[in-house]
Design an enzyme around this catalytic site. Structure first.
Site, mmCIF file in Angstrom:
data_model
loop_
_atom_site.group_PDB
_atom_site.id
_atom_site.type_symbol
_atom_site.label_atom_id
_atom_site.label_comp_id
_atom_site.label_asym_id
_atom_site.label_seq_id
_atom_site.Cartn_x
_atom_site.Cartn_y
_atom_site.Cartn_z
ATOM 1 N N ASP A 42 -3.845 2.263 -5.178
ATOM 2 C CA ASP A 42 -2.529 2.258 -4.520
ATOM 3 C C ASP A 42 -2.277 1.039 -3.648
ATOM 4 O OD1 ASP A 42 -4.012 2.803 -2.148
ATOM 5 O OD2 ASP A 42 -2.327 3.968 -1.371
ATOM 6 N N GLU A 43 -3.046 -0.024 -3.880
ATOM 7 C CA GLU A 43 -3.009 -1.113 -2.919
ATOM 8 C C GLU A 43 -3.264 -2.455 -3.616
ATOM 9 O OE1 GLU A 43 -5.807 -2.078 0.935
ATOM 10 O OE2 GLU A 43 -6.072 -0.212 -0.142
ATOM 11 N N ASP B 104 0.864 -1.197 0.000
ATOM 12 C CA ASP B 104 0.000 0.000 0.000
ATOM 13 C C ASP B 104 0.897 1.243 0.000
ATOM 14 O OD1 ASP B 104 -3.026 0.832 1.811
ATOM 15 O OD2 ASP B 104 -1.641 2.183 0.811
HETATM 16 N N1 DCP Z 1 -8.658 8.393 -0.936
HETATM 17 C C1 DCP Z 1 -9.727 9.279 -1.077
HETATM 18 N N2 DCP Z 1 -10.686 9.370 -0.092
HETATM 19 C C2 DCP Z 1 -10.592 8.595 1.027
HETATM 20 C C3 DCP Z 1 -9.535 7.689 1.172
HETATM 21 C C4 DCP Z 1 -8.566 7.619 0.165
HETATM 22 O O1 DCP Z 1 -9.813 9.972 -2.091
HETATM 23 N N3 DCP Z 1 -11.531 8.705 1.985
HETATM 24 C C5 DCP Z 1 -7.620 8.347 -1.993
HETATM 25 C C6 DCP Z 1 -6.476 9.253 -1.653
HETATM 26 C C7 DCP Z 1 -5.381 8.352 -1.203
HETATM 27 C C8 DCP Z 1 -5.667 7.070 -1.969
HETATM 28 O O2 DCP Z 1 -7.080 7.035 -2.137
HETATM 29 O O3 DCP Z 1 -4.089 8.875 -1.461
HETATM 30 C C9 DCP Z 1 -5.180 5.816 -1.264
HETATM 31 O O4 DCP Z 1 -5.879 5.619 -0.053
HETATM 32 P P1 DCP Z 1 -5.191 5.082 1.265
HETATM 33 O O5 DCP Z 1 -6.269 4.735 2.220
HETATM 34 O O6 DCP Z 1 -4.177 4.022 0.933
HETATM 35 O O7 DCP Z 1 -4.458 6.354 1.871
HETATM 36 P P2 DCP Z 1 -3.063 6.974 1.525
HETATM 37 O O8 DCP Z 1 -2.318 6.175 0.518
HETATM 38 O O9 DCP Z 1 -3.262 8.412 1.166
HETATM 39 O O10 DCP Z 1 -2.300 6.958 2.902
HETATM 40 P P3 DCP Z 1 -1.680 5.712 3.684
HETATM 41 O O11 DCP Z 1 -1.934 4.487 2.851
HETATM 42 O O12 DCP Z 1 -0.217 6.027 3.822
HETATM 43 O O13 DCP Z 1 -2.376 5.681 5.000
HETATM 44 MG MG MG Z 2 -2.103 4.132 0.696
#
Ligand code: DCP
Ligand code: MG
Length: 361
Positions: free
Chosen positions: A103-104, A8
């Site tokens: 992203d995962e 992720d």
């Molecule tokens: N995303 C979004 N709205 C949300 C959650 C996520 O638009 N409520 C989008 C933005 C994030 C991407 O999806 O960058 C990936 O989600 P993640 O939950 O993996 O969050 P991040 O990658 O940003 O942070 P991390 O994985 O480091 O906690």
């Molecule tokens: Mg993420």
């Protein structure tokens, strides 16, 4: 025995912005909508998270908590492009890749281990390859099941690498809060807390009858997960009958503009999924769940198959806005695409015989 990696990316959208604009590096970056128009934070860089800013928070609140935060509008095309690069790297390692979002993904690397590689070495190399090819940090969890790998990848974010050795799953999970267990949502977690069950270890100790009473048919799956022994396979990309994305809101939403933003995000999700699977569809469906849990689905069939985010969101908007009457709030919104062409690489401009009558209803 299987060896599964869950990967992720860290603060994905914000990390891409910091990558492309060096001025943003090391700074609190908040990607999302404008605080004036009730925008929300899609994600925040780790520098902004220190101030309590997180995904789905109203941007106005984020600005209050982190006035020095730099607001950046999302650039979905760019995120999708980066996502594709990263997923390609995953696919170079193994055919068994199950993407969960942009992203995962889960990767089944059992084959690599059978070739004599150590799971830790595979994980280190994967992190390095992603970093070298894209400049992004990915957090990785390694374990013998999907649920253990997923929990592990989250534990040492950002730039985390957590390996749970075979046989140590139960010990690893035991002290963690039950809410971390896949399939235990916030509501279930609350009920479990009320019963004095706080950790995954507490849960794993409950007698079988208790599990059956509390989880019904799901009991064996939840128990297996709590023991770190779930057998859920990594599901690779096959062409399904439909592809959809939906989201339940923390609080019901009635504002059409806000719903439009969510719809755009879901459409992006569906469109990138279609693109990855190399399919195009003709039938767009929206799913709306109202405050009283009534669920409406509305669909329409297009003359041409598409995977376009723009077409999906515009079509979805038409379907959704027709149902938005003043005072009506939604607790869930979903968008889906179906009616896939058998071979999406064939030209689709000519309608198939009977396709019109088949698509009705
Ligand atoms: N995303 C979004 N709205 C949300 C959650 C996520 O638009 N409520 C989008 C933005 C994030 C991407 O999806 O960058 C990936 O989600 P993640 O939950 O993996 O969050 P991040 O990658 O940003 O942070 P991390 O994985 O480091 O906690
Ligand atoms: Mg993420």
């Amino acid at each position: 025995m299987r060896h599964i990696i869950h990967a992720d990316l860290d603060a994905f959208y914000a990390a891409v912005e910091q990558l492309d604009n060096p001025d943003l590096r090391g700074k609190p970056v908040m990607v999302g909508g404008s605080p004036q128009s009730r925008g929300v934070v899609a994600t925040a860089s780790y520098e902004a998270r220190v101030f309590g800013v997180h995904s789905a928070m109203p941007m106005a609140t984020a600005v209050r908590q982190c006035p020095q935060g730099i607001i950046v509008r999302p650039r979905f095309d760019r995120y999708r492009e980066m996502s594709r690069l990263v997923m390609d790297i995953f696919h170079q390692l193994t055919d068994l890749v199950e993407p969960l979002s942009l992203d995962e993904a889960y990767l089944d690397v059992t084959g690599k281990v059978a070739e004599g590689r150590l799971p830790l070495g595979v994980a280190i190399e994967l992190k390095r390859q992603v970093k070298d090819a894209t400049g992004l940090n990915v957090s990785v969890g390694v374990g013998t099941s999907k649920s253990v790998a997923k929990i592990a990848s989250d534990l040492e974010k950002p730039d985390g690498l957590v390996l749970v050795a075979p046989g140590e799953e139960r010990e690893f999970l035991s002290p963690l809060p039950v809410g971390k267990l896949w399939g235990v949502g916030p509501k279930t977690a609350e009920r479990l807390y009320a019963d004095g069950i706080h950790t995954i270890g507490d849960l794993a100790q409950q007698p079988d009858e208790w599990f059956a009473r509390r989880f019904g048919k799901r009991a064996p799956y939840v128990l297996a997960k709590a023991m770190g022994q779930d057998e859920e396979p990594v599901k690779t990309e096959r062409t399904p009958k439909s592809i959809s994305a939906e989201t339940t809101f923390p609080e019901d939403i009635s504002d059409p503009e806000e719903l439009g933003d969510v719809l755009n995000r879901l459409a992006l999700n569906v469109s990138s999924h279609l693109e990855r699977k190399e399919v195009k569809g003709r039938t767009v469906t929206v799913k709306l769940r109202l405050t009283d849990f009534t669920t409406l689905t509305r669909q329409t069939t297009l003359s041409t198959a598409t995977n376009s985010e723009k077409v999906i969101s515009e079509t979805g908007w038409k379907l959704m806005s027709a149902e938005l009457t003043p005072g009506r709030s939604l607790r869930l919104l979903g968008v889906g695409m179906s009616g896939f062409a058998e071979h999406s690489d064939l030209p689709q401009q000519l309608p198939l015989p009977f396709s019109d009558s088949m698509s009705q209803g």
